[in-house]
Write a protein that holds these residues in place. Structure first.
Motif, short mmCIF file in Angstrom:
data_model
loop_
_atom_site.label_atom_id
_atom_site.label_comp_id
_atom_site.label_asym_id
_atom_site.label_seq_id
_atom_site.Cartn_x
_atom_site.Cartn_y
_atom_site.Cartn_z
N UNK A 100 4.91 7.25 -1.44
CA UNK A 100 3.71 6.86 -2.16
C UNK A 100 2.62 7.87 -1.84
N UNK A 128 -2.80 10.85 7.19
CA UNK A 128 -4.19 10.46 6.97
C UNK A 128 -5.06 11.64 7.37
N UNK A 136 2.65 8.26 2.18
CA UNK A 136 3.61 7.73 3.13
C UNK A 136 5.03 7.93 2.63
N UNK A 192 3.86 0.14 9.83
CA UNK A 192 4.75 -1.00 10.04
C UNK A 192 5.62 -1.28 8.81
N UNK A 193 5.01 -1.29 7.65
CA UNK A 193 5.73 -1.43 6.39
C UNK A 193 4.85 -0.79 5.32
N UNK A 194 5.38 -0.58 4.14
CA UNK A 194 4.65 0.16 3.11
C UNK A 194 3.23 -0.36 2.93
N UNK A 195 2.26 0.54 3.12
CA UNK A 195 0.88 0.18 2.92
C UNK A 195 0.28 -0.72 3.98
N UNK A 196 1.01 -0.95 5.02
CA UNK A 196 0.58 -1.89 6.06
C UNK A 196 -0.20 -1.17 7.16
N UNK A 197 -0.25 -1.77 8.32
CA UNK A 197 -1.04 -1.20 9.40
C UNK A 197 -0.31 -0.05 10.07
N UNK A 198 -1.12 0.84 10.68
CA UNK A 198 -0.62 2.04 11.34
C UNK A 198 -0.74 1.83 12.84
N UNK A 202 -6.47 8.25 3.27
CA UNK A 202 -5.02 8.18 3.25
C UNK A 202 -4.47 9.19 2.26
#
Lengths: 108, 118
Positions: free
Chosen positions: B58, B37, B50, B99-105, B47
């Motif tokens: 992505x 980021x 990832x 945490x998972x693709x496109x999820x929280x950091x 962003x």
């Protein structure tokens, strides 16, 4: 492309409640995450998946998400809460993370 | 979990920006994603992309033609490469655990300022 809209600034008196909004088309159907960023520091996760408090975050921080608006609420605001707050979602249409423009919270 | 960015703080226009992110107290081969980021001075977070140890990546569409994110499992670190840089790429660059693709950091590095200037 998906856009998240935040007010540039919000002010709150000490001890009062602040509400920071994050607007987006049908944002209520997405998982929203919130970060706190103090001056010169990295962002810190505050809320994940709409309303789950991250580890170590005081109960004064809460959030909701419905319709076209997600809201971060800070109760009993303290001077130490002064920071920029950023919302974040996943735009599944183009497979990318989207951040809001950030809101500067002032406690005065 | 700790993340630490490293790389040149100054890159010439049209050159290539290369950063690494060393991860400690976790393995990049665990079932998390790892992202980059950036934040231009006084501006919003942006962003970049990832990566997962499975090889999935992505990228944000606006940078897709110039960016590569990769992993170095032997060093437990992941890398960012951004080509053909301009002054618009001047920013603090953060690496994060996702945490998972496109999820929280949930974990962020301290950030490193990269300036594009001749």
């Amino acid at each position: 492309s998906y856009v998240l809209t935040q007010p540039p600034s919000v002010s709150v008196a000490p001890g009062k409640t602040a509400a920071i909004t994050c607007g987006g088309i049908n944002i209520g159907s997405k998982g929203v995450h919130w970060y706190q960023q103090k001056p010169g520091q990295s962002p810190v996760l505050v809320i994940y998946y709409d309303d789950e408090r991250a580890s170590g975050i005081p109960e004064r921080f809460s959030a909701s998400n419905s319709g076209d608006t997600a809201t971060l609420t800070i109760s009993r605001a303290e001077a130490g809460d002064e920071a920029d707050y950023h919302c974040q979602v996943w735009d599944s249409g183009v497979d990318r993370v989207v951040f809001g423009g950030g809101t500067k919270l002032t406690v005065l | 979990v700790q993340l630490q960015e490293s790389g040149p703080g100054l890159v010439k226009p049209s050159g290539t920006l290369s950063l690494s992110c060393a991860v400690s107290s976790d393995s990049i081969n665990n079932n998390f994603w790892w992202s980059w980021v950036r934040q231009p001075p006084g501006k919003a977070l942006e962003w970049i992309g990832e990566i997962h140890h499975s090889g999935s990546v992505n990228y944000t569409p606006s940078l897709k033609t110039r960016v590569t994110i990769s992993m170095d499992q032997s060093k437990n670190q992941f890398l960012l490469r951004l080509t053909s840089v301009t002054a618009a790429d001047t920013a603090t660059y953060y690496c994060t655990r996702v945490f998972s693709s496109g999820s929280y950091m949930d974990y962020w590095g301290q950030g490193t300022l990269v300036t594009v200037s001749s």
